[in-house]
Design a protein around this motif. Sequence first.
Motif, PDB file in Angstrom:
ATOM      1  N   TYR A  26      43.004   1.505  -2.594  1.00 45.80           N
ATOM      2  CA  TYR A  26      42.708   3.058  -2.932  1.00 45.80           C
ATOM      3  C   TYR A  26      43.965   3.955  -3.056  1.00 45.80           C
ATOM      4  O   TYR A  26      44.812   3.945  -2.543  1.00 45.80           O
ATOM      5  N   ALA A  35      43.269  -1.948   1.315  1.00 46.99           N
ATOM      6  CA  ALA A  35      42.279  -2.166   1.918  1.00 46.99           C
ATOM      7  C   ALA A  35      42.090  -3.748   2.411  1.00 46.99           C
ATOM      8  O   ALA A  35      42.022  -4.208   3.349  1.00 46.99           O
ATOM      9  N   PRO A  54      37.996  -6.696  12.307  1.00 45.63           N
ATOM     10  CA  PRO A  54      37.637  -5.396  13.141  1.00 45.63           C
ATOM     11  C   PRO A  54      37.736  -4.286  11.960  1.00 45.63           C
ATOM     12  O   PRO A  54      37.952  -4.572  10.772  1.00 45.63           O
ATOM     13  N   SER A  55      37.122  -2.915  12.626  1.00 47.33           N
ATOM     14  CA  SER A  55      37.043  -1.934  11.706  1.00 47.33           C
ATOM     15  C   SER A  55      38.116  -1.616  11.032  1.00 47.33           C
ATOM     16  O   SER A  55      39.522  -1.652  11.379  1.00 47.33           O
ATOM     17  N   GLY A  56      37.908  -1.301   9.709  1.00 46.86           N
ATOM     18  CA  GLY A  56      39.273  -0.727   8.796  1.00 46.86           C
ATOM     19  C   GLY A  56      39.751  -2.199   8.038  1.00 46.86           C
ATOM     20  O   GLY A  56      40.873  -2.076   7.138  1.00 46.86           O
ATOM     21  N   THR A  61      34.729  -2.863   1.788  1.00 42.53           N
ATOM     22  CA  THR A  61      35.342  -2.707   0.295  1.00 42.53           C
ATOM     23  C   THR A  61      35.157  -4.101  -0.547  1.00 42.53           C
ATOM     24  O   THR A  61      35.043  -3.825  -1.611  1.00 42.53           O
ATOM     25  N   HIS A 227      43.614  -4.180   9.339  1.00 45.40           N
ATOM     26  CA  HIS A 227      44.217  -3.581   8.299  1.00 45.40           C
ATOM     27  C   HIS A 227      45.640  -3.947   7.806  1.00 45.40           C
ATOM     28  O   HIS A 227      46.322  -3.672   8.666  1.00 45.40           O
TER      29      HIS A 227
HETATM   30  N1  LIG Z   1      37.132   5.664  -0.756  1.00 47.02           N
HETATM   31  C1  LIG Z   1      38.165   5.296   0.009  1.00 47.02           C
HETATM   32  N2  LIG Z   1      39.414   5.898  -0.239  1.00 47.02           N
HETATM   33  C2  LIG Z   1      40.538   5.774   0.478  1.00 47.02           C
HETATM   34  N3  LIG Z   1      40.553   4.908   1.406  1.00 47.02           N
HETATM   35  C3  LIG Z   1      39.325   4.082   1.766  1.00 47.02           C
HETATM   36  C4  LIG Z   1      38.244   4.337   1.058  1.00 47.02           C
HETATM   37  N4  LIG Z   1      37.165   3.506   1.527  1.00 47.02           N
HETATM   38  C5  LIG Z   1      37.929   3.165   2.414  1.00 47.02           C
HETATM   39  N5  LIG Z   1      39.152   3.138   2.764  1.00 47.02           N
HETATM   40  C6  LIG Z   1      40.187   2.555   3.494  1.00 47.02           C
HETATM   41  O1  LIG Z   1      40.335   1.197   3.335  1.00 47.02           O
HETATM   42  C7  LIG Z   1      40.270   0.610   4.412  1.00 47.02           C
HETATM   43  C8  LIG Z   1      39.371  -0.376   4.692  1.00 47.02           C
HETATM   44  O2  LIG Z   1      37.925   0.099   4.653  1.00 47.02           O
HETATM   45  P1  LIG Z   1      36.670  -0.349   4.878  1.00 47.02           P
HETATM   46  O3  LIG Z   1      35.371   0.573   4.894  1.00 47.02           O
HETATM   47  O4  LIG Z   1      36.394  -1.433   3.744  1.00 47.02           O
HETATM   48  O5  LIG Z   1      36.853  -1.363   6.300  1.00 47.02           O
HETATM   49  P2  LIG Z   1      35.755  -2.186   6.997  1.00 47.02           P
HETATM   50  O6  LIG Z   1      36.271  -3.458   7.611  1.00 47.02           O
HETATM   51  O7  LIG Z   1      34.388  -2.182   6.380  1.00 47.02           O
HETATM   52  O8  LIG Z   1      35.486  -1.192   8.262  1.00 47.02           O
HETATM   53  P3  LIG Z   1      34.277  -0.755   9.328  1.00 47.02           P
HETATM   54  O9  LIG Z   1      33.879  -2.203   9.978  1.00 47.02           O
HETATM   55  O10 LIG Z   1      34.795   0.206  10.326  1.00 47.02           O
HETATM   56  O11 LIG Z   1      33.235  -0.392   8.439  1.00 47.02           O
HETATM   57  C9  LIG Z   1      40.165   1.689   5.737  1.00 47.02           C
HETATM   58  O12 LIG Z   1      41.520   1.876   5.927  1.00 47.02           O
HETATM   59  C10 LIG Z   1      39.610   2.818   5.232  1.00 47.02           C
HETATM   60  O13 LIG Z   1      40.247   4.183   5.424  1.00 47.02           O
END
Ligand SMILES: Nc1ncnc2c1ncn2[C@@H]1O[C@H](COP(=O)(O)OP(=O)(O)OP(=O)(O)O)[C@@H](O)[C@H]1O
Length: 272
Positions: A26, A35, A54-56, A61, A227
């Motif tokens: 991103y 991501a 884990p989260s993030g 994405t 991440h």
């Molecule tokens: N629109 C965006 N603009 C900038 N960064 C983003 C955007 N969307 C997600 N991110 C970043 O990309 C990374 C992955 O985010 P993503 O939401 O895909 O993770 P996730 O594993 O699904 O997390 P969760 O389990 O908390 O939903 C994170 O660091 C997040 O902050």
Amino acid sequence: MLDSFNPSYNPACSPILRVENVTIRYQTDDHHVTATDRVSFDVFESDRFVLLGPSGCGKSTLLKSIGGYIPPTAGDVRLKGKKVTEPGPDRVLVFQEFDQLLPWKTVRQNVIFALINGGRCKTEKEADSIALHYLDKVKLSKFKDNYPHTLSGGMKQRVAIARGLAMKPSILLMDEPFAALDALTRLQMQDELLELWEETKFTLLFVTHSIEEAIVVGSRILVLSPHPGQVRAELNSHKMTRGEAGASEFSALHDRIYEMLFVEKPTARAGA
Ligand SMILES: Nc1ncnc2c1ncn2[C@@H]1O[C@H](COP(=O)(O)OP(=O)(O)OP(=O)(O)O)[C@@H](O)[C@H]1O
């Protein structure tokens, strides 16, 4: 929706979905966020494939990229051999949020609307009979004429699942669909999803950060590192149950994944 026909795709032995070396970055005002980093995996017909991390780590994405909403910065997403370039009715997404239904339409009208607008049905009559069939499968026949605000969270998710399955997508994409439910309803919904899968063997790509949920729902699990998300391991979780019979296997797999996520240092992809 999809680029040109790929004659090398053979439905008998090719994956339905191929994610190859996908990196997604991103661009924010002042910096890049990576991501996912070179993530690869294949999903085959009737797999219950889980992205766990884990989260993030970029699970949502990745799912959005497969849905055609975010182009990969590098790498390729291919559905039935064709490069994904935009959303299409062959990939239906079910989200965590309860507000994914149209509030001004009844349960049945929500499903009919998707069927007609997604090009699956030409007439209201045909759409209505398919809608009723799938609402029956998720045990919501009695609530077909209710509006979404009169349903519980679990019932709303059942409507979203019925709507998704009614579209007969090549792959059903689910992004933490049960995460906002109470613990008991969540377990019940996992079981109901497995029952539905037993009936029609649809191809499922399911995102979660719960190890238990991944083992229960998945037949294959891709473990992603924190991440930015990289593939840590791909595991077979076929026939794992949380009942007493499978308790020791279940907890061994659970502990192994836990170590991968929270104890071990990142390593190259490991098979299982
Ligand atoms: N629109 C965006 N603009 C900038 N960064 C983003 C955007 N969307 C997600 N991110 C970043 O990309 C990374 C992955 O985010 P993503 O939401 O895909 O993770 P996730 O594993 O699904 O997390 P969760 O389990 O908390 O939903 C994170 O660091 C997040 O902050």
